[in-house]
Design a protein around this motif. Structure first.
Motif, mmCIF file in Angstrom:
data_model
loop_
_atom_site.group_PDB
_atom_site.id
_atom_site.type_symbol
_atom_site.label_atom_id
_atom_site.label_comp_id
_atom_site.label_asym_id
_atom_site.label_seq_id
_atom_site.Cartn_x
_atom_site.Cartn_y
_atom_site.Cartn_z
ATOM 1 N N ILE A 57 60.475 26.679 23.414
ATOM 2 C CA ILE A 57 60.701 28.083 22.594
ATOM 3 C C ILE A 57 62.084 28.273 22.277
ATOM 4 N N CYS A 58 63.008 28.223 23.358
ATOM 5 C CA CYS A 58 64.407 28.592 23.032
ATOM 6 C C CYS A 58 65.504 27.451 23.059
ATOM 7 N N GLY A 59 65.009 26.299 23.688
ATOM 8 C CA GLY A 59 65.836 25.107 23.449
ATOM 9 C C GLY A 59 66.757 24.949 24.669
ATOM 10 N N MET A 60 66.607 25.840 25.723
ATOM 11 C CA MET A 60 67.585 25.679 27.109
ATOM 12 C C MET A 60 67.175 24.532 27.549
ATOM 13 N N LYS A 61 67.922 23.911 28.322
ATOM 14 C CA LYS A 61 67.653 22.723 29.512
ATOM 15 C C LYS A 61 66.929 23.191 30.292
ATOM 16 N N THR A 62 65.890 22.570 30.750
ATOM 17 C CA THR A 62 64.993 23.026 31.890
ATOM 18 C C THR A 62 65.595 22.506 33.163
ATOM 19 N N ALA A 63 66.486 21.514 33.237
ATOM 20 C CA ALA A 63 67.021 21.036 34.496
ATOM 21 C C ALA A 63 68.075 22.038 34.806
ATOM 22 N N ASP A 64 68.601 22.964 33.934
ATOM 23 C CA ASP A 64 69.606 24.030 34.467
ATOM 24 C C ASP A 64 68.951 25.334 34.547
ATOM 25 N N HIS A 65 67.752 25.695 33.857
ATOM 26 C CA HIS A 65 67.372 27.012 33.653
ATOM 27 C C HIS A 65 65.928 27.121 33.925
ATOM 28 N N LEU A 66 65.434 26.309 34.697
ATOM 29 C CA LEU A 66 63.836 26.415 34.876
ATOM 30 C C LEU A 66 63.333 27.578 35.726
ATOM 31 N N SER A 67 62.744 28.515 35.352
ATOM 32 C CA SER A 67 62.193 29.833 36.299
ATOM 33 C C SER A 67 60.749 29.847 35.879
ATOM 34 N N ASP A 68 60.113 29.225 35.435
ATOM 35 C CA ASP A 68 58.515 29.366 35.017
ATOM 36 C C ASP A 68 57.905 27.926 34.236
ATOM 37 N N THR A 69 56.746 27.868 34.827
ATOM 38 C CA THR A 69 55.824 26.653 34.370
ATOM 39 C C THR A 69 54.516 27.061 33.883
ATOM 40 N N ALA A 70 54.044 26.124 33.107
ATOM 41 C CA ALA A 70 52.536 26.428 32.575
ATOM 42 C C ALA A 70 52.073 24.956 32.551
ATOM 43 N N THR A 71 50.699 25.026 32.882
ATOM 44 C CA THR A 71 50.125 23.528 32.687
ATOM 45 C C THR A 71 49.032 23.769 31.404
ATOM 46 N N PHE A 79 60.060 26.142 31.520
ATOM 47 C CA PHE A 79 60.368 27.364 30.904
ATOM 48 C C PHE A 79 61.626 28.244 31.422
ATOM 49 N N CYS A 80 62.493 28.555 30.633
ATOM 50 C CA CYS A 80 63.718 29.251 31.249
ATOM 51 C C CYS A 80 63.345 30.775 31.623
ATOM 52 N N SER A 81 62.265 31.347 30.950
ATOM 53 C CA SER A 81 61.561 32.697 31.305
ATOM 54 C C SER A 81 60.281 32.688 31.243
ATOM 55 N N ALA A 82 59.522 33.866 31.817
ATOM 56 C CA ALA A 82 58.208 34.259 31.416
ATOM 57 C C ALA A 82 58.073 34.738 30.129
ATOM 58 N N MET A 83 58.852 35.049 29.408
ATOM 59 C CA MET A 83 58.907 35.662 28.016
ATOM 60 C C MET A 83 58.550 34.251 27.134
#
Length: 98
Positions: A57-71, A79-83
């Protein structure tokens, strides 16, 4: 009768003092810990293997900003956020670039 009024007054006053003292004790037991931005990022980052290097969605690196996931389709997306996760789940196919 006067003695009864005095006893009642002192009883109420005593209860108020004890009650106030308990509140003060609760506040003293509570401690606020201030942490740095780096500590906050480290404490909220998930340690999960995901299939995407960038948040779709936003293009942030998941290695640095991973705070949520979805299967989705048996794969775990990060994802960097729930949003961002919620936006992805509205139309996953739109955001998957394989």
């Amino acid at each position: 009768m006067k003695n009864l009024k005095y006893i009642a007054s002192f009883s109420i006053l005593g209860l108020m003092l004890v009650s106030c003292n308990k509140e003060e004790t609760k506040q003293k037991d509570f401690e606020v810990k201030h942490i740095s931005h780096e500590e906050m990022k480290a404490s909220t980052k998930l340690n999960v293997a995901v299939v995407n290097d960038l948040d779709p969605i936003c293009g942030m690196k998941t290695a640095d900003h991973l705070s949520d996931t979805a299967t989705y389709n048996g794969k775990v997306y990060g994802f960097c956020s729930a949003m961002c996760k919620e936006e992805f789940l509205k139309n996953p196919e739109k955001h998957i670039h394989e």
